[in-house]
Design a protein around this motif. Sequence first.
Motif, PDB file in Angstrom:
ATOM      1  N   ALA A  76       0.820  -1.215   0.000  1.00  0.00           N
ATOM      2  CA  ALA A  76       0.000   0.000   0.000  1.00  0.00           C
ATOM      3  C   ALA A  76       0.854   1.266   0.000  1.00  0.00           C
ATOM      4  N   ILE A  77       1.986   1.219   0.675  1.00  0.00           N
ATOM      5  CA  ILE A  77       2.836   2.418   0.709  1.00  0.00           C
ATOM      6  C   ILE A  77       3.906   2.410  -0.383  1.00  0.00           C
ATOM      7  N   GLY A  78       3.901   1.369  -1.209  1.00  0.00           N
ATOM      8  CA  GLY A  78       4.829   1.304  -2.335  1.00  0.00           C
ATOM      9  C   GLY A  78       6.186   0.713  -2.026  1.00  0.00           C
ATOM     10  N   ALA A  79       6.373   0.173  -0.837  1.00  0.00           N
ATOM     11  CA  ALA A  79       7.664  -0.394  -0.459  1.00  0.00           C
ATOM     12  C   ALA A  79       7.864  -1.811  -1.007  1.00  0.00           C
ATOM     13  N   ILE A  80       6.771  -2.552  -1.205  1.00  0.00           N
ATOM     14  CA  ILE A  80       6.842  -3.923  -1.718  1.00  0.00           C
ATOM     15  C   ILE A  80       5.944  -3.976  -2.962  1.00  0.00           C
ATOM     16  N   PRO A  81       6.531  -3.872  -4.159  1.00  0.00           N
ATOM     17  CA  PRO A  81       5.736  -3.745  -5.379  1.00  0.00           C
ATOM     18  C   PRO A  81       4.645  -4.810  -5.569  1.00  0.00           C
ATOM     19  N   ARG A  82       4.928  -6.049  -5.272  1.00  0.00           N
ATOM     20  CA  ARG A  82       3.917  -7.113  -5.429  1.00  0.00           C
ATOM     21  C   ARG A  82       3.522  -7.693  -4.075  1.00  0.00           C
ATOM     22  N   GLY A  83       3.539  -6.879  -3.058  1.00  0.00           N
ATOM     23  CA  GLY A  83       3.214  -7.323  -1.712  1.00  0.00           C
ATOM     24  C   GLY A  83       1.804  -7.846  -1.570  1.00  0.00           C
ATOM     25  N   TYR A  84       0.901  -7.380  -2.424  1.00  0.00           N
ATOM     26  CA  TYR A  84      -0.483  -7.857  -2.350  1.00  0.00           C
ATOM     27  C   TYR A  84      -0.577  -9.352  -2.632  1.00  0.00           C
ATOM     28  N   VAL A  85       0.354  -9.882  -3.431  1.00  0.00           N
ATOM     29  CA  VAL A  85       0.333 -11.317  -3.734  1.00  0.00           C
ATOM     30  C   VAL A  85       0.678 -12.111  -2.472  1.00  0.00           C
ATOM     31  N   SER A  86       1.762 -11.742  -1.814  1.00  0.00           N
ATOM     32  CA  SER A  86       2.129 -12.419  -0.565  1.00  0.00           C
ATOM     33  C   SER A  86       1.048 -12.233   0.483  1.00  0.00           C
ATOM     34  N   ALA A  87       0.481 -11.031   0.546  1.00  0.00           N
ATOM     35  CA  ALA A  87      -0.586 -10.766   1.515  1.00  0.00           C
ATOM     36  C   ALA A  87      -1.766 -11.707   1.273  1.00  0.00           C
ATOM     37  N   ALA A  88      -2.171 -11.856   0.025  1.00  0.00           N
ATOM     38  CA  ALA A  88      -3.308 -12.729  -0.288  1.00  0.00           C
ATOM     39  C   ALA A  88      -3.018 -14.181   0.107  1.00  0.00           C
ATOM     40  N   VAL A  89      -1.809 -14.642  -0.172  1.00  0.00           N
ATOM     41  CA  VAL A  89      -1.447 -16.026   0.160  1.00  0.00           C
ATOM     42  C   VAL A  89      -1.469 -16.239   1.668  1.00  0.00           C
ATOM     43  N   TRP A  90      -0.820 -15.354   2.432  1.00  0.00           N
ATOM     44  CA  TRP A  90      -0.741 -15.526   3.885  1.00  0.00           C
ATOM     45  C   TRP A  90      -2.104 -15.355   4.548  1.00  0.00           C
TER      46      TRP A  90
END
Length: 137
Positions: A104-118
């Motif tokens: 959300a803050i732009g620090a992890i470009p594809r962080g939403y993918v890891s977030a969805a998995v976890w």
Amino acid sequence: MAAVARLIARLTHRIGRRGASLLFLALLDLVYAVSLLALPAETRNTPGFVFLVQLLPLGVWGAIWAGVGVLCLAQAFMRVDRSAFAAASSLKVAWGVVYLAGWAIGAIPRGYVSAAVWLAFAGFIQVIAGWRENWER
């Protein structure tokens, strides 16, 4: 191979489906803890880990994962296992939220993918925690 299948069947009968699930969660959490402590330099410099280190040192993250893994391992052999499931699920939710925040803050470009998995994994743990064993019926 058949001997391994028989051993797994006997163990599952003895500790139940929830206990067997906790053993798998313990394995996952303990391996993940070790991986956090033994990251190669090139991995430490990826956006996700740079963000994680800004929140807590990797050693602390590793200790948290190891603590939950040990709790899951211990409670796999107990009839009262709710705290292990709660800790395992909460850790995965926290991990997912950290990745979601990083994205959300732009620090992890594809962080939403890891977030969805976890976060999905945390939900699955809650499904397993709701299973009733034969001795509870």
